[in-house]
Write an enzyme that holds these catalytic residues in place. Structure first.
Site, PDB file in Angstrom:
ATOM      1  N   ASN A  15       7.020  -2.201  -7.104  1.00  0.00           N
ATOM      2  CA  ASN A  15       7.960  -1.708  -6.095  1.00  0.00           C
ATOM      3  C   ASN A  15       7.686  -2.433  -4.786  1.00  0.00           C
ATOM      4  O   ASN A  15       6.547  -2.825  -4.514  1.00  0.00           O
ATOM      5  CB  ASN A  15       7.743  -0.196  -5.897  1.00  0.00           C
ATOM      6  CG  ASN A  15       8.672   0.404  -4.859  1.00  0.00           C
ATOM      7  OD1 ASN A  15       9.882   0.096  -4.844  1.00  0.00           O
ATOM      8  ND2 ASN A  15       8.146   1.227  -3.992  1.00  0.00           N
ATOM      9  N   HIS A  32       7.934  -1.885  -0.648  1.00  0.00           N
ATOM     10  CA  HIS A  32       8.015  -0.750   0.285  1.00  0.00           C
ATOM     11  C   HIS A  32       7.834  -1.239   1.717  1.00  0.00           C
ATOM     12  O   HIS A  32       6.930  -2.047   1.983  1.00  0.00           O
ATOM     13  CB  HIS A  32       6.938   0.283  -0.072  1.00  0.00           C
ATOM     14  CG  HIS A  32       6.993   1.486   0.805  1.00  0.00           C
ATOM     15  ND1 HIS A  32       7.912   2.494   0.621  1.00  0.00           N
ATOM     16  CD2 HIS A  32       6.282   1.823   1.902  1.00  0.00           C
ATOM     17  CE1 HIS A  32       7.750   3.404   1.562  1.00  0.00           C
ATOM     18  NE2 HIS A  32       6.766   3.020   2.360  1.00  0.00           N
ATOM     19  N   SER A  56      19.710  -5.926  -1.463  1.00  0.00           N
ATOM     20  CA  SER A  56      19.340  -7.212  -0.847  1.00  0.00           C
ATOM     21  C   SER A  56      18.070  -7.786  -1.476  1.00  0.00           C
ATOM     22  O   SER A  56      17.913  -9.016  -1.560  1.00  0.00           O
ATOM     23  CB  SER A  56      19.175  -7.062   0.670  1.00  0.00           C
ATOM     24  OG  SER A  56      18.059  -6.274   0.985  1.00  0.00           O
TER      25      SER A  56
END
Ligand code: GRF
Length: 177
Positions: A99, A101, A11
């Site tokens: 990244n 998170h 997503s």
């Protein structure tokens, strides 16, 4: 050009694609995942690099880095990528791997961040976009946004909504650098 690393649903990859960001290639550590279907539907080159097809993790990471660089990738986004990256990959894109998170790092690193925040009974958790290093969600924080835990039933959906807004924003800024 952006390369996106995925492992599952994708997503966040979709959010990057929908934002019109220049995604050149999508690499997965798993075959047959929804994220690869999303790449294909968007006409983006994709490939899987399962660990069991390589002698070790370093060899897989070096092959994946070669493939991404061949596609002109200069910025790598881990979007639900569930393996740690070794220096064989990290050293090829210094300071250019990010990244997303689902917690306010350094709180709740790892794969169960939302469950752990709920179990800990914190009032606020959130989303972090950070640089990737060898550790588990330990790299330098670039952006964070808090998300109230209550109501817990909708926490996952609300965190995902923040991820899908924050990640493309940060990536757009990094692309311009
Ligand atoms: C996201 O919550 C991300 O923060 C975490 O894994 C999840 C991946 O979701 N690292 P998706 O594959 O992008 O849908």
């Amino acid at each position: 050009m952006i390369g996106v690393l995925v492992s599952g649903e994708g997503s966040n990859l979709q959010a990057l694609l929908d934002a019109g960001l220049p995604v050149a290639a999508v690499a997965s550590n798993r075959q047959g995942v929804r994220a690869l279907e999303r790449a294909e539907a968007a006409g983006v080159l994709s490939a899987a690099f399962p660990l069991d097809e390589f002698a070790d993790r370093q060899q897989r990471d070096a092959t994946m880095a070669n493939w991404l660089q061949e596609q002109g990738v200069r910025l790598v986004v881990c979007a639900g990528y569930m393996h740690l990256l070794t220096p064989a990959f990290l050293d090829r894109f210094p300071e250019r791997i990010v990244n997303v998170h689902p917690s306010l790092l350094p709180d709740f690193p790892g794969a169960r961040a939302i469950d752990e925040a709920l179990a800990a009974g914190v009032e606020t958790t959130g989303v972090t976009v950070h640089l990737v290093d060898e550790g588990l969600d330990t790299g330098t924080v670039i952006r964070q946004e808090p998300v109230p835990v209550d109501p817990a039933e909708t926490l996952v959906t609300r965190i995902q909504a923040v991820e899908h807004r924050l990640l493309p924003e940060v990536v757009r800024t990094l692309c311009a650098q």
